[in-house]
Structures are given as structure tokens and as C-alpha cells.
Write a protein that holds these residues in place. Sequence first.
Motif, PDB file in Angstrom:
ATOM      1  N   THR A 124      67.339  75.350   9.592  1.00  0.00           N
ATOM      2  CA  THR A 124      67.692  76.455  10.512  1.00  0.00           C
ATOM      3  C   THR A 124      68.158  75.829  11.826  1.00  0.00           C
ATOM      4  O   THR A 124      67.523  74.918  12.344  1.00  0.00           O
ATOM      5  CB  THR A 124      66.469  77.365  10.754  1.00  0.00           C
ATOM      6  N   GLN A 125      69.299  76.303  12.305  1.00  0.00           N
ATOM      7  CA  GLN A 125      69.857  75.737  13.548  1.00  0.00           C
ATOM      8  C   GLN A 125      69.980  76.849  14.585  1.00  0.00           C
ATOM      9  O   GLN A 125      70.668  77.840  14.368  1.00  0.00           O
ATOM     10  CB  GLN A 125      71.241  75.119  13.269  1.00  0.00           C
ATOM     11  N   ALA A 126      69.289  76.651  15.708  1.00  0.00           N
ATOM     12  CA  ALA A 126      69.341  77.648  16.794  1.00  0.00           C
ATOM     13  C   ALA A 126      70.483  77.287  17.748  1.00  0.00           C
ATOM     14  O   ALA A 126      70.989  76.157  17.715  1.00  0.00           O
ATOM     15  CB  ALA A 126      68.020  77.652  17.560  1.00  0.00           C
ATOM     16  N   ALA A 127      70.895  78.228  18.583  1.00  0.00           N
ATOM     17  CA  ALA A 127      71.890  77.935  19.638  1.00  0.00           C
ATOM     18  C   ALA A 127      71.315  76.833  20.515  1.00  0.00           C
ATOM     19  O   ALA A 127      70.132  76.856  20.854  1.00  0.00           O
ATOM     20  CB  ALA A 127      72.150  79.191  20.463  1.00  0.00           C
ATOM     21  N   GLY A 128      72.138  75.824  20.818  1.00  0.00           N
ATOM     22  CA  GLY A 128      71.675  74.714  21.655  1.00  0.00           C
ATOM     23  C   GLY A 128      71.166  73.536  20.851  1.00  0.00           C
ATOM     24  O   GLY A 128      71.043  72.427  21.376  1.00  0.00           O
ATOM     25  N   ASP A 129      70.872  73.773  19.533  1.00  0.00           N
ATOM     26  CA  ASP A 129      70.384  72.654  18.702  1.00  0.00           C
ATOM     27  C   ASP A 129      71.536  71.703  18.367  1.00  0.00           C
ATOM     28  O   ASP A 129      72.707  72.111  18.310  1.00  0.00           O
ATOM     29  CB  ASP A 129      69.843  73.186  17.356  1.00  0.00           C
ATOM     30  N   VAL A 130      71.142  70.439  18.071  1.00  0.00           N
ATOM     31  CA  VAL A 130      72.133  69.496  17.530  1.00  0.00           C
ATOM     32  C   VAL A 130      72.539  70.021  16.154  1.00  0.00           C
ATOM     33  O   VAL A 130      71.660  70.411  15.353  1.00  0.00           O
ATOM     34  CB  VAL A 130      71.508  68.089  17.396  1.00  0.00           C
ATOM     35  N   PRO A 131      73.850  70.102  15.830  1.00  0.00           N
ATOM     36  CA  PRO A 131      74.256  70.649  14.529  1.00  0.00           C
ATOM     37  C   PRO A 131      73.649  69.860  13.363  1.00  0.00           C
ATOM     38  O   PRO A 131      73.497  68.640  13.438  1.00  0.00           O
ATOM     39  CB  PRO A 131      75.776  70.484  14.538  1.00  0.00           C
ATOM     40  N   VAL A 132      73.269  70.580  12.293  1.00  0.00           N
ATOM     41  CA  VAL A 132      72.696  69.963  11.073  1.00  0.00           C
ATOM     42  C   VAL A 132      73.763  70.025   9.983  1.00  0.00           C
ATOM     43  O   VAL A 132      74.297  71.096   9.681  1.00  0.00           O
ATOM     44  CB  VAL A 132      71.443  70.745  10.615  1.00  0.00           C
ATOM     45  N   GLU A 133      74.126  68.881   9.415  1.00  0.00           N
ATOM     46  CA  GLU A 133      75.196  68.860   8.399  1.00  0.00           C
ATOM     47  C   GLU A 133      74.627  69.171   7.015  1.00  0.00           C
ATOM     48  O   GLU A 133      73.444  68.906   6.755  1.00  0.00           O
ATOM     49  CB  GLU A 133      75.878  67.481   8.391  1.00  0.00           C
ATOM     50  N   ASP A 154      76.459  73.472  -2.586  1.00  0.00           N
ATOM     51  CA  ASP A 154      75.616  74.680  -2.718  1.00  0.00           C
ATOM     52  C   ASP A 154      74.490  74.679  -1.694  1.00  0.00           C
ATOM     53  O   ASP A 154      73.429  75.257  -1.901  1.00  0.00           O
ATOM     54  CB  ASP A 154      75.050  74.773  -4.143  1.00  0.00           C
ATOM     55  N   GLU A 155      74.723  73.976  -0.582  1.00  0.00           N
ATOM     56  CA  GLU A 155      73.739  74.009   0.511  1.00  0.00           C
ATOM     57  C   GLU A 155      74.284  74.863   1.662  1.00  0.00           C
ATOM     58  O   GLU A 155      75.504  74.990   1.827  1.00  0.00           O
ATOM     59  CB  GLU A 155      73.487  72.579   1.046  1.00  0.00           C
ATOM     60  N   CYS A 156      73.379  75.434   2.432  1.00  0.00           N
ATOM     61  CA  CYS A 156      73.816  76.154   3.653  1.00  0.00           C
ATOM     62  C   CYS A 156      72.814  75.890   4.753  1.00  0.00           C
ATOM     63  O   CYS A 156      71.720  75.365   4.515  1.00  0.00           O
ATOM     64  CB  CYS A 156      73.899  77.661   3.370  1.00  0.00           C
ATOM     65  N   ILE A 157      73.226  76.271   5.967  1.00  0.00           N
ATOM     66  CA  ILE A 157      72.322  76.160   7.140  1.00  0.00           C
ATOM     67  C   ILE A 157      72.113  77.584   7.658  1.00  0.00           C
ATOM     68  O   ILE A 157      73.096  78.330   7.825  1.00  0.00           O
ATOM     69  CB  ILE A 157      73.002  75.336   8.275  1.00  0.00           C
ATOM     70  N   GLU A 158      70.870  77.983   7.858  1.00  0.00           N
ATOM     71  CA  GLU A 158      70.685  79.251   8.589  1.00  0.00           C
ATOM     72  C   GLU A 158      71.073  78.955  10.035  1.00  0.00           C
ATOM     73  O   GLU A 158      70.566  77.993  10.624  1.00  0.00           O
ATOM     74  CB  GLU A 158      69.227  79.722   8.515  1.00  0.00           C
ATOM     75  N   ILE A 159      72.000  79.775  10.575  1.00  0.00           N
ATOM     76  CA  ILE A 159      72.547  79.411  11.889  1.00  0.00           C
ATOM     77  C   ILE A 159      72.598  80.646  12.780  1.00  0.00           C
ATOM     78  O   ILE A 159      72.855  81.759  12.292  1.00  0.00           O
ATOM     79  CB  ILE A 159      73.947  78.756  11.713  1.00  0.00           C
ATOM     80  N   ALA A 181      76.439  75.646  17.732  1.00  0.00           N
ATOM     81  CA  ALA A 181      77.662  74.853  17.514  1.00  0.00           C
ATOM     82  C   ALA A 181      77.805  74.627  16.012  1.00  0.00           C
ATOM     83  O   ALA A 181      76.886  74.122  15.356  1.00  0.00           O
ATOM     84  CB  ALA A 181      77.540  73.515  18.233  1.00  0.00           C
ATOM     85  N   LEU A 182      78.945  75.007  15.448  1.00  0.00           N
ATOM     86  CA  LEU A 182      79.134  74.894  13.993  1.00  0.00           C
ATOM     87  C   LEU A 182      79.149  73.433  13.563  1.00  0.00           C
ATOM     88  O   LEU A 182      79.883  72.622  14.141  1.00  0.00           O
ATOM     89  CB  LEU A 182      80.479  75.544  13.609  1.00  0.00           C
ATOM     90  N   PRO A 183      78.331  73.073  12.570  1.00  0.00           N
ATOM     91  CA  PRO A 183      78.363  71.687  12.058  1.00  0.00           C
ATOM     92  C   PRO A 183      79.742  71.381  11.451  1.00  0.00           C
ATOM     93  O   PRO A 183      80.474  72.294  11.032  1.00  0.00           O
ATOM     94  CB  PRO A 183      77.291  71.693  10.974  1.00  0.00           C
ATOM     95  N   TYR A 184      80.116  70.092  11.416  1.00  0.00           N
ATOM     96  CA  TYR A 184      81.458  69.728  10.922  1.00  0.00           C
ATOM     97  C   TYR A 184      81.607  69.982   9.427  1.00  0.00           C
ATOM     98  O   TYR A 184      82.676  70.256   8.916  1.00  0.00           O
ATOM     99  CB  TYR A 184      81.723  68.228  11.205  1.00  0.00           C
TER     100      TYR A 184
END
Length: 399
Positions: A73-82, A87-92, A97-100
Amino acid sequence: MITVQQAEKLILENSCDYGNEIVLFDQALGRVLAEQIKADRDLPPFNRVTMDGIAVKYEAVANGIKNFKIKATQAAGDVPVEVDADDECIEIMTGAALPYSVDTVIRYEDIEIQNGTATLINNGISKGQNLHLKGSDKQQGEVILNPGQLITPQVISLGASVGETELRVKRIPRVVILSSGDELVEVSDVPSPYQIRRSNSYMLQAILSQHGITGAIRHIPDDEAIIKQQLGLCLQHYDVMLLSGGISMGKFDYIPQALKDLRVEQVFHKVQQRPGKPFWFGKHENGAVVFAFPGNPVASFMCTHRYFVPWLNASLGLQPRQPMYAILAHDFKFEPALEYYLQVKLHYNKEGQLMAMPLAGNGSGDFANLAETDAFLELPLDKTEFKKGEVYKTWPFNA
Ligand SMILES: Nc1nc2c(c(=O)[nH]1)N[C@H]1C(S)=C(S)[C@@H](COP(=O)(O)OP(=O)(O)OC[C@H]3O[C@@H](n4cnc5c(N)ncnc54)[C@H](O)[C@@H]3O)O[C@H]1N2
Ligand code: MOO
Ligand SMILES: [Mg+2]
């Protein structure tokens, strides 16, 4: 007697630059910016997520994958998680900031989450949806604000977002308001049957505060020596003097002579207008500017809006606003060969046209009528009949 246009030109030719000063950005509301502000970073500074949900590779969705293992899970302000696998996703979260490694955000409303897996429940996913792309608003180094810009809440927001903790703004002139006339008493006084309260001063002070200026108020009696002494003092301590009264043909109208004795150069006296015909304007050798408005309240009010405010805006380097026009809602007749500033009530009709309803009132002493109106409609002096439907320049005074 000069025309309105000549008076306006002469006044604007005497606008003054009072220099600049630095103020804290959150104290700058209403001031005029005196510097160029550039974006310190791209705006937005990263590919900003605009909806709460999950971030995935669009290619995986296009290839029919509907179940995505939630990696983090990535909150606003967090370092992006790739993500590693398709078939993987990030709860965002919104603002993150959108991961690359991903390129599309799907809202929580369009998925179901069970046991750490997100399943798509709606179709119609498009590539790159729910993103506010890096630099799409402004690019780093781009000019985002220019000198002459009025500092509004929006401008403060923009300056704050690029880290401008201090802003260089135009310095405001020191202004004093002077009323004259022995018939005038203080607002708190009980006037004799033949006296009135000096309302003009507070009206002028209120207009000044609408423009971010704190005007001092003085009253001078109809005494030539005191008038000269008081005006002389103000000329030394103020940049602008706004006088009301004592400038027409009366025996006790001492102001023009007093100003002359004090070596204030008369730029003009009397304008082909109503209200405000006896309007006097001048400048002292030390640079102090004197607007001597006629005492009739509507004359003082109109001349302040028609002449002093444009002079102030020019002196502050404010980008000039486009003139406004309105449609006369009723026929109107005005005989004298004077430019007539007709008091009107403004409203937009359902065609989106600005209509001006005449409310002439009882002349320039009738300040009660002003409370009912929104603007002056500028009726040219070369006509006497003004027909319903004709368009004229309007000078609004209600913010
Ligand atoms: N023979 C002529 N008489 C007048 C002429 C003219 O051309 N020939 N011009 C008229 C016009 S137009 C106007 S406007 C007035 C302006 O006169 P002053 O600038 O000398 O103003 P005063 O005489 O001092 O006062 C006029 C009127 O306004 C009232 N007043 C003045 N100060 C205040 C104030 N601070 N608050 C409220 N009311 C104020 C004052 O009591 C008078 O009733 O001259 C015409 N005369
Ligand atoms: O000039 Mo005045 O018309 O009475 O204001
Ligand atoms: Mg007078």
C-alpha cells in the motif's frame, strides 16, 4: 473646462512609482506583485494519482488479467513501490507518485478485494486513466506569475506551491483624506438643524480599504490659515491627498487658492462631467499628488472610482482591466453638454447580457441613492437622448 478623456489622460500621466518591498507570502493578499515568479519544479512534480484504488500495468488488463495480488500500500508522500509481475498491483492513494512499473489506476469502486487479491468488476479501463501527469500544468523554470499581477488567494496558492515564502510587491502610497466645511460635524455628533455629518471621509476611507490602503482622515474648518497650515503639513507627510469639498465657486471654497499658495501645481480644474464638474487635480513639486473632489457625495464617490482608482492601479503597475460595457435597459435623456455618469443597477439577463437599469436619483447630493446602485454608466457629452438597447461603458463600484 476639459473633457473626461483629457482629465483621465492627465491623471494617468501623473501616476507615480512608489518602489517595492518584500512581504511574507501569506501577508501579500491584495498587493501587486513586483517580480517574476518561476516554477521551481514541474507542476505536478510527479505523475500524480488522482483516485484511490490500485495501480497496475495496463498491458496486463489488456491481456485479460482480472486478479491482481496486492504487493503493498502506497500513501501520498511515500516512496513509490514498484511491482515485479504483471499480476501484481499496488494499493495507491490519491496524491501519491505513480511508480514507474505501472501506468494505470483503477478506482476502489471498480474492484473487489479479498484475501489480498484485487479483482476487476468493471470493464472500460483505459490506459493511463486517473493520472495528473508530471509537468502537465507548468514546467520547471516556466514563468508562472508576472509583475503587475494582483495577489489573489489563487496567486498566493501558486506562489506557496513553488516555495516563495517572501514576495516582492509594489509599495503602497501613504494617503490622507481631508474634508472641509464648517457645516460638517463628526459622525458621532448630533448636527444642528443646518449641519450634516461628514460622511464623504468614511466613504473614501472605505474605498481605499477595498484597495488595500489605510487612509488617514482629517477635517479642516473653513479658515484660510488653518487650511493652508493643514494642507502644508499633509503635503510633507503623505504621497496622496484626497480632498472633498470647498473647490467650487463658493465664498468659502478656499481649497484651490490654498493649494496654489502651497505651490501645488494645478494640472486641471473643472471637467465637462456630471457629477464632479468642479473636480481639481494637481501635483506638488515634492511629488505629492492632490485629488480635490467636489463636496457633493456622489461627485466624490464617482471621481474616486473614475479617476483615483485607475491612477492607483497605474501607480502600482497593475495590469489594466478590460473596460466593461452594459446595455441601457430604458430610454434616458440628459440635456446639458456634460459627460453624464448615470447611476445604474446591473443585472445579467437570461441571454447573459449585462443590463443597466437607470436609477438617476436626485443628483450628486443624493448619496442615499448610491446605496441602491452598482455602477455608473458613462453617457457621452455629444448626445442628449440615450435609447434602450444602446451599449455604454460602465464603471462598476460594487466589488
Ligand atoms: N455657482 C456655482 N455653484 C456651484 C457650482 C458651479 O459650477 N457654479 N458647482 C456645483 C457642483 S457641480 C458641485 S459638485 C458643488 C461642489 O462644490 P464644492 O466642491 O465646493 O463642495 P462644497 O460646497 O464644500 O459642498 C458641496 C455639498 O457637499 C456637501 N459636503 C461637502 N463635504 C462633505 C462631506 N465630507 N460629507 C458629506 N457631505 C459633504 C456640502 O455640505 C454641500 O452640500 O458645487 C456646486 N455649486
Ligand atoms: O458636479 Mo456636481 O454635479 O454636483 O457633482
Ligand atoms: Mg462649495
